[in-house]
Scaffold this motif. Structure first.
Motif, PDB file in Angstrom:
ATOM      1  N   THR B  10      -0.212  -3.582  11.915  1.00 56.48           N
ATOM      2  CA  THR B  10      -1.144  -4.632  11.510  1.00 56.48           C
ATOM      3  C   THR B  10      -0.734  -5.180  10.149  1.00 56.48           C
ATOM      4  N   ALA B  11      -1.302  -6.305   9.806  1.00 53.38           N
ATOM      5  CA  ALA B  11      -0.998  -6.908   8.507  1.00 53.38           C
ATOM      6  C   ALA B  11      -1.341  -5.934   7.384  1.00 53.38           C
ATOM      7  N   GLN B  12      -2.500  -5.274   7.525  1.00 52.08           N
ATOM      8  CA  GLN B  12      -2.933  -4.336   6.493  1.00 52.08           C
ATOM      9  C   GLN B  12      -1.912  -3.217   6.301  1.00 52.08           C
ATOM     10  N   ARG B  13      -1.503  -2.663   7.424  1.00 49.83           N
ATOM     11  CA  ARG B  13      -0.575  -1.538   7.352  1.00 49.83           C
ATOM     12  C   ARG B  13       0.757  -1.968   6.755  1.00 49.83           C
ATOM     13  N   SER B  24       7.599   2.296  -8.170  1.00 53.53           N
ATOM     14  CA  SER B  24       8.011   3.683  -8.377  1.00 53.53           C
ATOM     15  C   SER B  24       6.971   4.382  -9.227  1.00 53.53           C
ATOM     16  N   SER B  25       5.763   3.820  -9.219  1.00 58.86           N
ATOM     17  CA  SER B  25       4.745   4.334 -10.132  1.00 58.86           C
ATOM     18  C   SER B  25       3.809   5.365  -9.514  1.00 58.86           C
ATOM     19  N   HIS B  26       4.039   5.733  -8.243  1.00 61.23           N
ATOM     20  CA  HIS B  26       3.230   6.764  -7.604  1.00 61.23           C
ATOM     21  C   HIS B  26       1.743   6.460  -7.730  1.00 61.23           C
ATOM     22  N   PRO B  27       1.299   5.344  -7.165  1.00 60.09           N
ATOM     23  CA  PRO B  27      -0.082   4.887  -7.368  1.00 60.09           C
ATOM     24  C   PRO B  27      -1.121   5.710  -6.606  1.00 60.09           C
ATOM     25  N   THR B  28      -2.343   5.596  -7.045  1.00 63.92           N
ATOM     26  CA  THR B  28      -3.473   6.207  -6.348  1.00 63.92           C
ATOM     27  C   THR B  28      -3.914   5.258  -5.228  1.00 63.92           C
ATOM     28  N   ALA B  29      -4.790   5.733  -4.366  1.00 59.95           N
ATOM     29  CA  ALA B  29      -5.287   4.903  -3.269  1.00 59.95           C
ATOM     30  C   ALA B  29      -5.958   3.643  -3.811  1.00 59.95           C
ATOM     31  N   GLU B  30      -6.700   3.804  -4.868  1.00 66.24           N
ATOM     32  CA  GLU B  30      -7.390   2.677  -5.480  1.00 66.24           C
ATOM     33  C   GLU B  30      -6.408   1.635  -6.012  1.00 66.24           C
ATOM     34  N   LEU B  45     -11.264  -0.584   1.239  1.00 64.77           N
ATOM     35  CA  LEU B  45     -10.736   0.667   0.701  1.00 64.77           C
ATOM     36  C   LEU B  45     -10.603   1.718   1.797  1.00 64.77           C
ATOM     37  N   GLY B  46     -11.550   1.731   2.712  1.00 67.12           N
ATOM     38  CA  GLY B  46     -11.486   2.679   3.820  1.00 67.12           C
ATOM     39  C   GLY B  46     -10.221   2.511   4.640  1.00 67.12           C
ATOM     40  N   THR B  47      -9.843   1.276   4.863  1.00 72.80           N
ATOM     41  CA  THR B  47      -8.622   0.992   5.610  1.00 72.80           C
ATOM     42  C   THR B  47      -7.404   1.518   4.863  1.00 72.80           C
ATOM     43  N   VAL B  48      -7.412   1.366   3.559  1.00 71.50           N
ATOM     44  CA  VAL B  48      -6.292   1.866   2.762  1.00 71.50           C
ATOM     45  C   VAL B  48      -6.190   3.377   2.909  1.00 71.50           C
ATOM     46  N   TYR B  49      -7.297   4.055   2.749  1.00 70.61           N
ATOM     47  CA  TYR B  49      -7.280   5.505   2.898  1.00 70.61           C
ATOM     48  C   TYR B  49      -6.809   5.918   4.286  1.00 70.61           C
ATOM     49  N   ARG B  50      -7.353   5.253   5.293  1.00 71.00           N
ATOM     50  CA  ARG B  50      -6.977   5.608   6.660  1.00 71.00           C
ATOM     51  C   ARG B  50      -5.484   5.433   6.896  1.00 71.00           C
TER      52      ARG B  50
END
Lengths: 135, 135
Positions: B10-13, B24-30, B45-50
DNA sequence: TTCTATGCAAAGCATTTGCAAGTCC
DNA sequence: GGACTTGCAAATGCTTTGCATAGAA
């Protein structure tokens, strides 16, 4: 700065410290709460958390904290390694001298001044291995 | 079992994956959420976590459970080590082959079946070292 | 007597989940 | 068309915090 306040040795704090020294199971705050409550029925979970924080800050115990998992606590303040079972979550001590080779290698390949490292092995404990064999 | 389902791109994925590969910054989910939202304003945000969960499960990215409260993610699925600067908090990749010796040693001294380890070096980055020299 | 700690309950934060609607192949 | 995803919001689980009271030195 941490450690600037006086530290009263209350019954709660003593019991938490004692229970932690008496186990090698690296319990969670909740488990320590249960152990402590058996001796001090009115102790609260908040008190347990507060004391664990303070004791760790002062280097009297260790906090084993990895993002995404529940914190666990170790009554042994000396730095040492741990293994964690991926199936049941159990954590055990590893009796190995700190590996100086890790610092050497890392210092060779990056321009940081390395002052230490955190290392935890992940695997399956014997109990879980046997259980999965008997399925 | 993980990976038994089909995986729709999907576009999101796709955006999540791209943003993760581009840093290369190893980001958090947020933080990934913010990056993705700049391109897909309605992503949640839920989609990102999933998606992070699914992509990590399939070995397309890595989930880093370091010390701290939040998980971090790495677009590079190859296992590799990291150094963290104790002063500024920066985390960088270390270009070293996984140390098989760690598994060997740990397996020798405990009865776990070791499947991996997490190792994070701690130190001071060059920038912080120079800053402290000039005080 | 003063500073520190406790119990309790509420708040906080990161992450997960249920569900109806939407999308992909 | 059927399997898979999404957005939204509510729920979850662990941990922290505010506050009035109690306790240690």
């Amino acid at each position: 700065m941490p450690g600037s306040k006086r530290l009263f040795m209350t019954a709660q704090r003593r019991v938490i410290l004692e229970e932690l020294k008496n186990t090698s199971s690296h319990p969670t705050a909740e488990q320590i709460f249960d152990l402590a409550r058996a001796r001090l029925p009115r102790i609260s979970l908040g008190t347990v958390y507060r004391n664990l924080e303070i004791l760790a800050e002062r280097g009297m115990i260790q906090q084993l904290a990895w993002a995404g998992t529940q914190k666990r606590y170790d009554g042994n303040p000396e730095s040492h390694y741990h293994v964690r079972c991926l199936n049941c979550g159990r954590v055990q001590d590893i009796m190995v001298e700190p590996l100086a080779v890790i610092t050497e290698i890392f210092e060779r390949v990056c321009d940081y001044e390395i002052v230490g490292h955190r290392l935890e092995a992940l695997g399956l404990c014997r109990r879980c291995l046997e259980k999965s064999r008997n399925v």
